[in-house]
Design an enzyme around this catalytic site. Structure first.
Site, PDB file in Angstrom:
ATOM      1  N   VAL A   1       2.183   2.282   7.896  1.00 13.37           N
ATOM      2  CA  VAL A   1       2.749   0.511   8.395  1.00 13.37           C
ATOM      3  C   VAL A   1       1.832  -0.591   9.198  1.00 13.37           C
ATOM      4  CG1 VAL A   1       4.556   2.227   8.877  1.00 13.37           C
ATOM      5  CG2 VAL A   1       2.628   2.115  10.796  1.00 13.37           C
TER       6      VAL A   1
ATOM      7  N   ASP B   1      11.181   3.395   6.019  1.00 13.19           N
ATOM      8  CA  ASP B   1      11.194   1.913   6.205  1.00 13.19           C
ATOM      9  C   ASP B   1      11.646   1.964   6.768  1.00 13.19           C
ATOM     10  OD1 ASP B   1       8.690  -0.097   5.363  1.00 13.19           O
ATOM     11  OD2 ASP B   1      10.630  -0.303   6.438  1.00 13.19           O
TER      12      ASP B   1
ATOM     13  N   ASN C   1     -14.791  -1.856   4.020  1.00 12.89           N
ATOM     14  CA  ASN C   1     -14.701  -2.800   4.736  1.00 12.89           C
ATOM     15  C   ASN C   1     -15.222  -3.164   6.198  1.00 12.89           C
ATOM     16  OD1 ASN C   1     -11.848  -3.118   3.880  1.00 12.89           O
ATOM     17  ND2 ASN C   1     -10.751  -2.435   5.320  1.00 12.89           N
TER      18      ASN C   1
ATOM     19  N   ASN D   1      -6.913  -1.351  -2.612  1.00  9.80           N
ATOM     20  CA  ASN D   1      -5.941  -2.131  -3.086  1.00  9.80           C
ATOM     21  C   ASN D   1      -6.283  -2.100  -4.645  1.00  9.80           C
ATOM     22  OD1 ASN D   1      -3.761  -4.357  -3.111  1.00  9.80           O
ATOM     23  ND2 ASN D   1      -3.799  -4.523  -1.224  1.00  9.80           N
TER      24      ASN D   1
ATOM     25  N   GLU E   1      -1.046  -3.342  11.057  1.00  7.36           N
ATOM     26  CA  GLU E   1      -1.541  -2.644  11.532  1.00  7.36           C
ATOM     27  C   GLU E   1      -1.731  -2.801  12.686  1.00  7.36           C
ATOM     28  OE1 GLU E   1      -3.402  -0.587   9.427  1.00  7.36           O
ATOM     29  OE2 GLU E   1      -5.284  -1.481   9.023  1.00  7.36           O
TER      30      GLU E   1
ATOM     31  N   SER F   1      -7.147   0.145   7.826  1.00  6.35           N
ATOM     32  CA  SER F   1      -7.775   0.016   7.587  1.00  6.35           C
ATOM     33  C   SER F   1      -9.198  -0.302   7.788  1.00  6.35           C
ATOM     34  CB  SER F   1      -7.648  -1.837   6.925  1.00  6.35           C
ATOM     35  OG  SER F   1      -6.633  -1.860   6.461  1.00  6.35           O
TER      36      SER F   1
ATOM     37  N   LYS G   1       2.074   2.066  14.938  1.00 11.69           N
ATOM     38  CA  LYS G   1       1.128   3.797  14.227  1.00 11.69           C
ATOM     39  C   LYS G   1       1.408   4.730  15.573  1.00 11.69           C
ATOM     40  CE  LYS G   1      -2.028   1.560  11.287  1.00 11.69           C
ATOM     41  NZ  LYS G   1      -1.726   1.379  10.140  1.00 11.69           N
TER      42      LYS G   1
ATOM     43  N   HIS H   1      -7.966   6.361   3.652  1.00 12.58           N
ATOM     44  CA  HIS H   1      -7.790   4.850   3.292  1.00 12.58           C
ATOM     45  C   HIS H   1      -8.312   4.723   1.883  1.00 12.58           C
ATOM     46  CE1 HIS H   1      -9.675   0.943   3.761  1.00 12.58           C
ATOM     47  NE2 HIS H   1      -8.360   0.329   4.035  1.00 12.58           N
TER      48      HIS H   1
ATOM     49  N   GLU I   1     -11.048   6.539   1.448  1.00 10.72           N
ATOM     50  CA  GLU I   1     -12.323   6.653   2.403  1.00 10.72           C
ATOM     51  C   GLU I   1     -11.399   8.068   3.648  1.00 10.72           C
ATOM     52  OE1 GLU I   1     -14.732   2.778   3.561  1.00 10.72           O
ATOM     53  OE2 GLU I   1     -12.886   3.466   4.657  1.00 10.72           O
TER      54      GLU I   1
ATOM     55  N   MET J   1       0.997  -1.218   0.386  1.00 11.09           N
ATOM     56  CA  MET J   1       0.064  -0.109   0.149  1.00 11.09           C
ATOM     57  C   MET J   1       0.454   0.816  -0.202  1.00 11.09           C
ATOM     58  SD  MET J   1      -3.329  -1.133  -0.308  1.00 11.09           S
ATOM     59  CE  MET J   1      -3.627   0.316  -0.591  1.00 11.09           C
TER      60      MET J   1
HETATM   61  N1  3HC Z   1      -2.210  -7.781  -7.594  1.00  9.38           N
HETATM   62  C1  3HC Z   1      -2.039  -6.133  -7.631  1.00  9.38           C
HETATM   63  N2  3HC Z   1      -2.421  -5.827  -8.624  1.00  9.38           N
HETATM   64  C2  3HC Z   1      -3.321  -5.939  -9.348  1.00  9.38           C
HETATM   65  C3  3HC Z   1      -3.916  -6.960  -9.669  1.00  9.38           C
HETATM   66  C4  3HC Z   1      -3.436  -8.157  -8.599  1.00  9.38           C
HETATM   67  N3  3HC Z   1      -3.644  -9.681  -7.854  1.00  9.38           N
HETATM   68  N4  3HC Z   1      -5.134  -7.750 -10.424  1.00  9.38           N
HETATM   69  C5  3HC Z   1      -4.587  -6.723 -11.763  1.00  9.38           C
HETATM   70  N5  3HC Z   1      -3.288  -5.538 -11.328  1.00  9.38           N
HETATM   71  C6  3HC Z   1      -3.161  -4.187 -11.726  1.00  9.38           C
HETATM   72  C7  3HC Z   1      -2.177  -4.985 -12.363  1.00  9.38           C
HETATM   73  O1  3HC Z   1      -0.944  -4.887 -12.686  1.00  9.38           O
HETATM   74  C8  3HC Z   1      -2.896  -3.680 -13.947  1.00  9.38           C
HETATM   75  O2  3HC Z   1      -2.360  -2.578 -13.756  1.00  9.38           O
HETATM   76  P1  3HC Z   1      -1.691  -1.192 -14.294  1.00  9.38           P
HETATM   77  O3  3HC Z   1      -2.810  -1.035 -15.030  1.00  9.38           O
HETATM   78  O4  3HC Z   1      -0.516  -0.972 -14.338  1.00  9.38           O
HETATM   79  O5  3HC Z   1      -0.754  -2.227 -16.112  1.00  9.38           O
HETATM   80  C9  3HC Z   1      -4.297  -2.870 -12.821  1.00  9.38           C
HETATM   81  O6  3HC Z   1      -4.977  -3.957 -11.637  1.00  9.38           O
HETATM   82  C10 3HC Z   1      -5.612  -3.830 -14.448  1.00  9.38           C
HETATM   83  O7  3HC Z   1      -5.625  -4.780 -14.335  1.00  9.38           O
HETATM   84  P2  3HC Z   1      -6.406  -5.533 -15.293  1.00  9.38           P
HETATM   85  O8  3HC Z   1      -5.800  -4.566 -16.302  1.00  9.38           O
HETATM   86  O9  3HC Z   1      -5.660  -6.822 -15.849  1.00  9.38           O
HETATM   87  O10 3HC Z   1      -7.927  -5.271 -15.256  1.00  9.38           O
HETATM   88  P3  3HC Z   1      -8.634  -6.362 -14.304  1.00  9.38           P
HETATM   89  O11 3HC Z   1     -10.273  -5.502 -15.581  1.00  9.38           O
HETATM   90  O12 3HC Z   1      -8.653  -7.606 -14.512  1.00  9.38           O
HETATM   91  O13 3HC Z   1      -9.384  -5.150 -12.942  1.00  9.38           O
HETATM   92  C11 3HC Z   1      -8.830  -5.417 -10.404  1.00  9.38           C
HETATM   93  C12 3HC Z   1      -8.432  -6.062 -11.894  1.00  9.38           C
HETATM   94  C13 3HC Z   1      -8.716  -3.089 -10.734  1.00  9.38           C
HETATM   95  C14 3HC Z   1      -7.504  -5.511  -9.324  1.00  9.38           C
HETATM   96  C15 3HC Z   1      -9.732  -5.563 -10.700  1.00  9.38           C
HETATM   97  O14 3HC Z   1     -10.639  -7.306 -10.994  1.00  9.38           O
HETATM   98  C16 3HC Z   1     -10.762  -5.096  -9.513  1.00  9.38           C
HETATM   99  O15 3HC Z   1     -11.072  -4.049  -9.236  1.00  9.38           O
HETATM  100  N6  3HC Z   1     -10.500  -5.807  -8.265  1.00  9.38           N
HETATM  101  C17 3HC Z   1     -11.401  -5.762  -7.098  1.00  9.38           C
HETATM  102  C18 3HC Z   1     -10.133  -4.949  -6.306  1.00  9.38           C
HETATM  103  C19 3HC Z   1     -10.409  -4.431  -4.526  1.00  9.38           C
HETATM  104  O16 3HC Z   1     -11.911  -5.097  -4.619  1.00  9.38           O
HETATM  105  N7  3HC Z   1      -9.763  -3.867  -4.052  1.00  9.38           N
HETATM  106  C20 3HC Z   1     -10.264  -3.113  -2.495  1.00  9.38           C
HETATM  107  C21 3HC Z   1     -10.146  -4.315  -1.767  1.00  9.38           C
HETATM  108  S1  3HC Z   1     -10.474  -3.730   0.806  1.00  9.38           S
HETATM  109  C22 3HC Z   1      -9.193  -3.091   0.274  1.00  9.38           C
HETATM  110  O17 3HC Z   1      -8.469  -2.204  -0.429  1.00  9.38           O
HETATM  111  C23 3HC Z   1      -9.668  -2.536   1.840  1.00  9.38           C
HETATM  112  C24 3HC Z   1      -8.340  -2.600   2.430  1.00  9.38           C
HETATM  113  O18 3HC Z   1      -7.734  -2.004   3.539  1.00  9.38           O
HETATM  114  C25 3HC Z   1      -8.720  -4.324   3.283  1.00  9.38           C
END
Ligand code: 3HC
Length: 414
Positions: free
Chosen positions: A90, A33, A190, A143, A92, A119, A97, A140, A152, A14
């Site tokens: 850093v 870091d 989340n 990913n 969680e 998060s 923090k 926030h 957020e 992140m």
């Molecule tokens: N890990 C890291 N990056 C990834 C990835 C993965 N597993 N999969 C795809 N990506 C990156 C690609 O490298 C690409 O980057 P670039 O533009 O620099 O080349 C970009 O995402 C777009 O990838 P694609 O062209 O392959 O496009 P997709 O249509 O397959 O979309 C995605 C990939 C954007 C990751 C899509 O699947 C998506 O939106 N997924 C849902 C992700 C999500 O819900 N994220 C939020 C989670 S909750 C959170 O983060 C909160 C935290 O506190 C837990």
């Protein structure tokens, strides 16, 4: 105030992603870091993101070099004496923090804003450890940080309006969509996402379906999400998901009690893509198949068996929590829908067409009376975690059933 220079503390996935986002908007950033290996990994991560833009013809090699030159990677706080905002990313752990913010308090100017990319943890508690609680705020990112549009913004109890305004403007300058969220464990997205992810894990450990079947049913060709829950958790890190789940459980109780399989995978250090295995197996080809772990848990009587999988089983807790966030005023109705679209790519498959839609509009479309019926049926089958929240009953009693009555969570003219 204006942001001219940014600090990032913590160079994990992140932190690195956030640094890339900052430089993309043209601002200099210093990334700190405690481990040289982490800084090196962040450098590779950032270069990889820019290289992919160059490969796609979206920028030239020269432009990439200009952006990369905006980043300083460091093991010290020496370059933090003139930053306008620091974003910490850093681990969680509240104490870690707080310690980082205490250190920053000594080196940064008094009006530097301290933002946390936590998060779920309390911003107020972080602020209390500093001499500037009015300047501490949650920021926030989602990913992958360079792709997901949502940020957020979470004011703590003492955050002042200037800090909120500045951070909102800054998020927009980063070409993100800021949504201000009232502080609560898990904030908004989340808080909604975890009951959905947890239910997916429960369904799989109980033998109701395999991870592949669930991902197929929930993904683009099924319900419509950009990726299924198991692919998503492997990307986010199962350690991260388990930590958020545990934190929500400690505040919200049994309705979000984490599935046992989370603990099994964390114990085995199967954190997902980053460790080569998680729910799926990537580079760690010697890892034990998930089915074998589940079978052992079932044979030892550690988990319930014989339950059914359905798309509703996963989606309804997500929707119920969204309704509860309206009830508790965590964010306004439009922002809740926008946050789910921009933060987790929520979309619904309508006969092969993927339509962007947030949870509240989706419930309005389904009919709030139907939402209540489905939740009550799931409650009978699987337990009280599915109990419909009050606001759903109130709306049904008031005849506000959604699109069919032109009024539900939102109002409709046609
Ligand atoms: N890990 C890291 N990056 C990834 C990835 C993965 N597993 N999969 C795809 N990506 C990156 C690609 O490298 C690409 O980057 P670039 O533009 O620099 O080349 C970009 O995402 C777009 O990838 P694609 O062209 O392959 O496009 P997709 O249509 O397959 O979309 C995605 C990939 C954007 C990751 C899509 O699947 C998506 O939106 N997924 C849902 C992700 C999500 O819900 N994220 C939020 C989670 S909750 C959170 O983060 C909160 C935290 O506190 C837990």
């Amino acid at each position: 105030m204006w942001i001219f220079k940014v600090g990032v503390v913590g160079a994990g996935a992140m932190g690195g992603g956030i640094a890339q986002v900052v430089t993309f908007s043209g601002l200099p950033v210093v990334v700190k870091d405690i481990a040289p290996s982490q800084l090196e990994a962040a450098r590779k991560h950032v270069e990889g993101i820019y290289q992919s833009r160059v490969d796609k013809g979206k920028m030239t090699h020269g432009q990439m070099q200009e952006k990369l030159a905006l980043i300083e990677y460091t093991l010290s706080y020496d370059s933090f004496t003139d930053v306008d905002i620091v974003i910490e990313a850093v681990p969680e752990v509240m104490k870690v923090k707080q310690q980082v913010f205490r250190e920053l308090d000594e080196v940064c100017p008094p009006d530097t804003i301290f933002a946390s990319n936590t998060s779920a943890l309390s911003i107020t508690e972080m602020g209390a450890a500093t001499k500037r609680p009015h300047k501490v705020i949650g920021m926030h990112f989602f990913n992958p940080a360079h792709v997901m549009k949502l940020v957020e913004i979470i004011p703590g109890a003492q955050t002042d309006q200037d800090t909120i305004d500045t951070v909102q403007q800054f998020a927009q300058d980063l070409r993100k969509i800021p949504v201000v969220v009232k502080e609560c464990p898990g904030f908004l997205v989340n808080r909604l996402l975890m009951p959905y992810l947890n239910e997916a894990v429960l369904a799989v450990e109980e033998g109701a379906a395999t991870a592949q079947q669930v991902d197929e049913a929930m993904g683009r060709n099924g319900f419509g999400w950009p990726m299924g829950p198991f692919f998503l958790m492997d990307m986010l890190g199962i350690d991260v998901c388990a930590h958020v789940g545990e934190y929500l459980y400690s505040h919200y109780g049994d309705r979000v009690k984490p599935a046992r399989l989370f603990y099994k995978l964390v114990e085995a250090k199967r954190f997902g893509e980053k460790t080569g295995a998680g729910f799926y197996i990537y580079s760690a080809t010697d890892a034990e198949p998930l089915e074998a772990i589940i079978q052992r848990m079932q044979q030892a009587g550690e988990v319930q068996t014989g339950t059914r999988f359905s798309v509703d089983r996963l989606i309804m807790p997500f929707l119920n929590e969204a309704a509860l966030c309206v009830q508790e005023g965590i964010a306004n109705v439009n922002d809740i829908d926008m946050a789910c679209i921009a933060g987790i790519g929520m979309q619904v498959n309508k006969g092969g067409e993927l339509v962007r839609m947030g949870p509240l509009e989706y419930m309005d479309e389904m009919g709030l009376d139907v939402v209540v019926e489905k939740l009550e049926a799931l409650e009978k089958e699987l337990g009280p975690r599915f109990h419909p929240v009050d606001i759903l009953y109130q709306k049904v009693r008031a005849g506000e059933l959604g699109k069919k009555t032109k009024r539900g969570f939102k109002e409709y003219t046609v």
